[in-house]
Design a protein around this motif. Structure first.
Motif, short mmCIF file in Angstrom:
data_model
loop_
_atom_site.label_atom_id
_atom_site.label_comp_id
_atom_site.label_asym_id
_atom_site.label_seq_id
_atom_site.Cartn_x
_atom_site.Cartn_y
_atom_site.Cartn_z
N UNK A 202 0.69 -1.17 0.05
CA UNK A 202 0.12 -0.13 -0.27
C UNK A 202 0.30 1.54 0.17
N UNK A 203 1.89 1.24 0.58
CA UNK A 203 2.82 2.46 0.93
C UNK A 203 3.41 2.44 -0.93
N UNK A 204 3.84 1.20 -0.81
CA UNK A 204 4.37 1.62 -2.35
C UNK A 204 3.88 1.79 -3.82
N UNK A 205 2.38 1.95 -3.24
CA UNK A 205 1.16 2.46 -4.40
C UNK A 205 0.94 3.87 -4.48
N UNK A 206 0.63 3.88 -3.36
CA UNK A 206 1.21 5.96 -3.06
C UNK A 206 2.37 6.58 -3.12
N UNK A 207 3.38 5.66 -2.77
CA UNK A 207 4.62 6.00 -3.62
C UNK A 207 4.69 6.39 -5.06
N UNK A 208 3.90 5.34 -5.95
CA UNK A 208 3.54 5.39 -7.27
C UNK A 208 3.30 6.45 -7.64
N UNK A 209 1.59 7.22 -6.92
CA UNK A 209 1.28 8.14 -6.83
C UNK A 209 1.90 9.68 -6.74
N UNK A 210 2.45 9.58 -5.71
CA UNK A 210 3.81 10.57 -5.60
C UNK A 210 5.38 11.63 -6.55
N UNK A 211 5.46 10.07 -6.42
CA UNK A 211 6.38 9.91 -8.29
C UNK A 211 5.72 9.94 -9.68
N UNK A 212 4.70 10.02 -10.34
CA UNK A 212 3.98 10.46 -11.16
C UNK A 212 3.82 11.50 -11.19
N UNK A 213 3.41 12.44 -10.25
CA UNK A 213 3.04 13.43 -9.94
C UNK A 213 4.12 14.55 -9.61
N UNK A 214 5.42 14.26 -9.87
CA UNK A 214 6.61 14.85 -9.59
C UNK A 214 7.20 14.76 -10.73
N UNK A 215 7.09 13.75 -11.69
CA UNK A 215 7.68 13.38 -12.78
C UNK A 215 7.30 14.27 -13.99
N UNK A 216 5.91 14.16 -13.33
CA UNK A 216 4.91 15.30 -14.53
C UNK A 216 5.75 16.22 -14.43
N UNK B 223 9.59 4.01 -13.12
CA UNK B 223 10.04 2.19 -12.97
C UNK B 223 10.85 1.52 -11.88
N UNK B 224 11.36 2.80 -10.72
CA UNK B 224 11.82 1.94 -9.73
C UNK B 224 10.40 2.20 -9.30
N UNK B 225 9.46 3.68 -8.86
CA UNK B 225 8.76 3.14 -7.77
C UNK B 225 7.58 2.32 -8.24
N UNK B 226 7.35 2.12 -9.91
CA UNK B 226 6.85 1.03 -9.81
C UNK B 226 6.98 -0.75 -9.34
N UNK B 227 8.48 -0.65 -9.41
CA UNK B 227 9.57 -1.95 -9.30
C UNK B 227 9.74 -1.98 -7.73
#
Length: 119
Positions: free
Chosen positions: A13-27, A43-47
């Motif tokens: 669950x925490x790593x899924x939240x990190x994916x959302x944060x990562x996409x928001x930042x990298x956009x 890719x790292x976040x998804x991994x």
């Protein structure tokens, strides 16, 4: 060994939240980073989450631990890439410290879970 339901694991669950944060930042990254740092961070976040999910399907704790260790490796890779983003001023100091705290918690949770499975 009973298989784990990855959707009920806090680390997933925490790593899924990190994916959302990562996409928001990298956009918000420069366009020339589309196939560079932006792609690598995503890719790292998804991994992180994907390896937890894949490992949960394994029949033994030994095999699950291998995937958790890959997930942990991806978490440290992600952290390193985020340090680069901070050094390049792609993110604010506040964003960096917030995300650094999140990844640190995820790394600790994964490490603790690995230790638990070893016992």
């Amino acid at each position: 060994m009973k298989r784990h339901n990855f959707k009920k694991l806090q680390i997933w669950e925490s790593s899924m939240d990190l994916i959302n944060d990562t996409y928001a930042i990298t956009s918000k990254f420069p366009d020339f980073e589309k196939f560079g740092l932006r792609s690598q961070l995503n890719r790292s976040a998804i991994s992180i989450a994907s390896n937890i999910a894949e490992g949960s399907s394994k029949r033994s704790n030994k095999h699950f631990i291998q995937f958790l260790e890959m997930s942990l490796g991806s978490a440290f890779e992600w952290e390193t890439q985020m340090i680069v983003c901070n050094n390049l001023n792609y993110i604010s100091e506040k964003e960096f410290y917030t995300l650094e705290e999140k990844i640190s918690i995820i790394q600790k949770k994964i490490s603790n879970f690995i230790d638990k499975l070893h016992n």
